[in-house]
Design a protein around this motif. Structure first.
Motif, PDB file in Angstrom:
ATOM      1  N   LEU B  23      10.241   6.962   0.262  1.00 19.03           N
ATOM      2  CA  LEU B  23       9.509   7.281  -0.962  1.00 19.03           C
ATOM      3  C   LEU B  23       8.867   6.027  -1.543  1.00 19.03           C
ATOM      4  N   LEU B  24       9.625   4.924  -1.540  1.00 21.00           N
ATOM      5  CA  LEU B  24       9.082   3.679  -2.086  1.00 21.00           C
ATOM      6  C   LEU B  24       7.948   3.145  -1.214  1.00 21.00           C
ATOM      7  N   ALA B  25       8.090   3.298   0.111  1.00 17.62           N
ATOM      8  CA  ALA B  25       7.022   2.847   1.009  1.00 17.62           C
ATOM      9  C   ALA B  25       5.747   3.642   0.740  1.00 17.62           C
ATOM     10  N   SER B  26       5.911   4.932   0.543  1.00 21.80           N
ATOM     11  CA  SER B  26       4.744   5.778   0.316  1.00 21.80           C
ATOM     12  C   SER B  26       4.132   5.478  -1.059  1.00 21.80           C
ATOM     13  N   LEU B  27       4.976   5.201  -2.040  1.00 25.43           N
ATOM     14  CA  LEU B  27       4.459   4.837  -3.369  1.00 25.43           C
ATOM     15  C   LEU B  27       3.657   3.543  -3.304  1.00 25.43           C
ATOM     16  N   GLN B  28       4.196   2.567  -2.591  1.00 24.93           N
ATOM     17  CA  GLN B  28       3.520   1.277  -2.465  1.00 24.93           C
ATOM     18  C   GLN B  28       2.137   1.474  -1.823  1.00 24.93           C
ATOM     19  N   TRP B  29       2.117   2.261  -0.791  1.00 23.82           N
ATOM     20  CA  TRP B  29       0.867   2.525  -0.086  1.00 23.82           C
ATOM     21  C   TRP B  29      -0.122   3.247  -1.000  1.00 23.82           C
ATOM     22  N   ASN B  30       0.363   4.274  -1.701  1.00 20.82           N
ATOM     23  CA  ASN B  30      -0.512   5.036  -2.597  1.00 20.82           C
ATOM     24  C   ASN B  30      -1.056   4.180  -3.734  1.00 20.82           C
ATOM     25  N   GLU B  32      -1.579   0.991  -3.641  1.00 20.14           N
ATOM     26  CA  GLU B  32      -2.554   0.046  -3.120  1.00 20.14           C
ATOM     27  C   GLU B  32      -3.903   0.705  -2.862  1.00 20.14           C
ATOM     28  N   GLU B  33      -3.899   2.031  -2.741  1.00 20.48           N
ATOM     29  CA  GLU B  33      -5.140   2.787  -2.551  1.00 20.48           C
ATOM     30  C   GLU B  33      -5.911   2.966  -3.864  1.00 20.48           C
ATOM     31  N   THR B  34      -5.232   2.790  -4.992  1.00 21.51           N
ATOM     32  CA  THR B  34      -5.888   3.016  -6.286  1.00 21.51           C
ATOM     33  C   THR B  34      -6.707   1.782  -6.662  1.00 21.51           C
ATOM     34  N   VAL B  38      -4.033  -5.784  -9.700  1.00 19.49           N
ATOM     35  CA  VAL B  38      -2.815  -6.249  -9.008  1.00 19.49           C
ATOM     36  C   VAL B  38      -1.630  -6.257  -9.954  1.00 19.49           C
ATOM     37  N   SER B  39      -1.839  -6.810 -11.141  1.00 15.43           N
ATOM     38  CA  SER B  39      -0.738  -6.964 -12.087  1.00 15.43           C
ATOM     39  C   SER B  39      -0.154  -5.613 -12.513  1.00 15.43           C
ATOM     40  N   LEU B  40      -1.040  -4.649 -12.829  1.00 13.76           N
ATOM     41  CA  LEU B  40      -0.576  -3.323 -13.251  1.00 13.76           C
ATOM     42  C   LEU B  40       0.152  -2.610 -12.108  1.00 13.76           C
ATOM     43  N   ARG B  41      -0.430  -2.710 -10.930  1.00 13.10           N
ATOM     44  CA  ARG B  41       0.157  -2.091  -9.745  1.00 13.10           C
ATOM     45  C   ARG B  41       1.560  -2.628  -9.485  1.00 13.10           C
ATOM     46  N   LYS B  42       1.711  -3.926  -9.623  1.00  8.81           N
ATOM     47  CA  LYS B  42       3.019  -4.540  -9.366  1.00  8.81           C
ATOM     48  C   LYS B  42       4.025  -4.138 -10.431  1.00  8.81           C
ATOM     49  N   ARG B  43       3.551  -4.026 -11.682  1.00  9.47           N
ATOM     50  CA  ARG B  43       4.490  -3.603 -12.735  1.00  9.47           C
ATOM     51  C   ARG B  43       4.928  -2.169 -12.508  1.00  9.47           C
ATOM     52  N   VAL B  44       3.991  -1.294 -12.146  1.00  8.00           N
ATOM     53  CA  VAL B  44       4.343   0.113 -11.901  1.00  8.00           C
ATOM     54  C   VAL B  44       5.352   0.188 -10.753  1.00  8.00           C
ATOM     55  N   TYR B  85      -0.208   9.381 -12.996  1.00 12.88           N
ATOM     56  CA  TYR B  85      -1.202   8.686 -13.803  1.00 12.88           C
ATOM     57  C   TYR B  85      -1.858   9.738 -14.683  1.00 12.88           C
ATOM     58  N   GLU B  86      -1.765   9.563 -15.992  1.00 13.49           N
ATOM     59  CA  GLU B  86      -2.331  10.543 -16.926  1.00 13.49           C
ATOM     60  C   GLU B  86      -2.969   9.819 -18.101  1.00 13.49           C
ATOM     61  N   GLN B  87      -4.167  10.167 -18.455  1.00 11.92           N
ATOM     62  CA  GLN B  87      -4.866   9.606 -19.609  1.00 11.92           C
ATOM     63  C   GLN B  87      -4.722   8.086 -19.733  1.00 11.92           C
ATOM     64  N   GLY B  88      -5.014   7.419 -18.653  1.00 11.06           N
ATOM     65  CA  GLY B  88      -5.028   5.961 -18.691  1.00 11.06           C
ATOM     66  C   GLY B  88      -3.660   5.295 -18.632  1.00 11.06           C
ATOM     67  N   LYS B  89      -2.597   6.085 -18.418  1.00 10.97           N
ATOM     68  CA  LYS B  89      -1.256   5.497 -18.363  1.00 10.97           C
ATOM     69  C   LYS B  89      -0.548   5.920 -17.093  1.00 10.97           C
ATOM     70  N   TYR B  90       0.231   5.020 -16.544  1.00 11.84           N
ATOM     71  CA  TYR B  90       1.162   5.398 -15.495  1.00 11.84           C
ATOM     72  C   TYR B  90       2.470   5.793 -16.154  1.00 11.84           C
TER      73      TYR B  90
END
Lengths: 120, 175
Positions: B23-30, B32-34, B38-44, B85-90
């Motif tokens: 699940l975490l591998a798939s989340l990481q991949w997904n 990275e597709e967005t 970088v900073s927001l992605r890493k925090r999420v 992801y909804e209305q500008g927020k994860y």
């Protein structure tokens, strides 16, 4: 001392520990059992710090890491701080990854060790 | 095309170690597709990883199969994990069963983290980190502190009666 090399996986980093003075950890680090995973690394570092090389270069480059790994980084660096010879820590982070830069700065401050920072 | 809302991960069921890794591998991949920074992605990802691993670490491990047989090799936890992801927020959400005897200590930790301002949270985090070696209690809330520090929201949580025990849901919002 033998060189210790651990290949990286999706959730564990590549680790290279060489008694000639090179210590490198890079990749992601979020194993569920962090202490278990890092046990050989902690033993190696603790033994190394008793009789270190003339110079030690330590490279950290994390993509993703969990809070347990932060505890391990503290342990590794606390051991290396005891070395009687110079230790240089280089902290590499991805371009734009402020969180990882800040973590590095925090480790440096808590341990009172000077870090060099590089961006990938 | 930029979407206003999307699901990055949703899992409801029996969670074990290998499944969590996937699940975490798939989340990481997904992630990275967005087009997220970088900073927001890493925090999420960090928050999801920390909260999902907490589920794996603290939720009671069940060993009976659906037919009622006991099999220790197949231990799992009931879990509900979501990243949307909804209305500008994860939003990262994690839900798991909580034993009656775990409830008090967890509520206390959650409240302490939520009531601390960012400076005192930073201090507590650093104190816990420095005492990490000597503490045997799986990190003493370091994960919860880290989650709050990386999120823009407090730890939003509910604890409700579930079977003979409780069900614990936590949500973090990040933007």
């Amino acid at each position: 001392m033998d060189t210790l090399v651990i290949e990286g996986t999706q959730k564990t980093p590549y680790i290279y520990l060489d008694a000639n003075g090179m210590i490198e950890i890079r990749g992601s680090s979020y194993p569920e059992n962090c202490r278990g995973f890092y046990k050989p690394v902690l033993s190696w570092v603790s033994e190394y710090s008793q009789s270190p090389a003339q110079r030690t270069q330590v490279n950290f480059y994390f993509k993703y890491f969990n809070t347990s790994t932060s505890g391990i980084v503290m342990d590794i660096l606390s051991s290396l701080k005891k070395c009687s010879k110079p230790v240089q820590v280089t902290w590499t982070y991805d371009d734009g990854d402020e969180e990882t830069l800040l973590s590095g700065q925090n480790f440096s401050e808590l341990l009172e060790m000077k870090f060099e920072y590089t961006v990938k | 095309m930029k979407l206003n809302s999307y699901i990055l991960l949703e899992f409801k069921g029996r969670l074990n170690g290998p499944l969590l890794d996937q699940l975490l591998a798939s989340l990481q991949w997904n992630l990275e597709e967005t087009e997220t920074s970088v900073s927001l992605r890493k925090r999420v990802f960090s928050i999801a990883m920390e909260s999902f691993q907490n589920v794996y670490r603290y939720a009671p491990q069940l060993t009976h199969s659906l037919s009622g047989e006991v099999n220790d090799d197949m231990a799992y936890s009931e879990a509900h994990l979501t990243v949307v992801y909804e209305q500008g927020k994860y939003k990262v959400k994690a839900g798991n069963m909580l034993l009656k005897e775990q409830e008090n200590a967890l509520t206390k930790q959650l409240e302490e983290v939520n009531h601390a301002d960012s400076e005192s949270l930073r201090q507590r985090y650093n104190e816990t980190l420095q005492n990490y070696r000597t503490s045997n209690n799986k990190g003493a809330g370091l994960g919860l502190m880290d989650m709050k520090r990386k999120a823009n929201s407090p730890l939003i949580y509910t604890i409700q009666p579930y079977q003979d025990h409780f069900w614990f849901d936590i949500e973090l919002q990040i933007w």
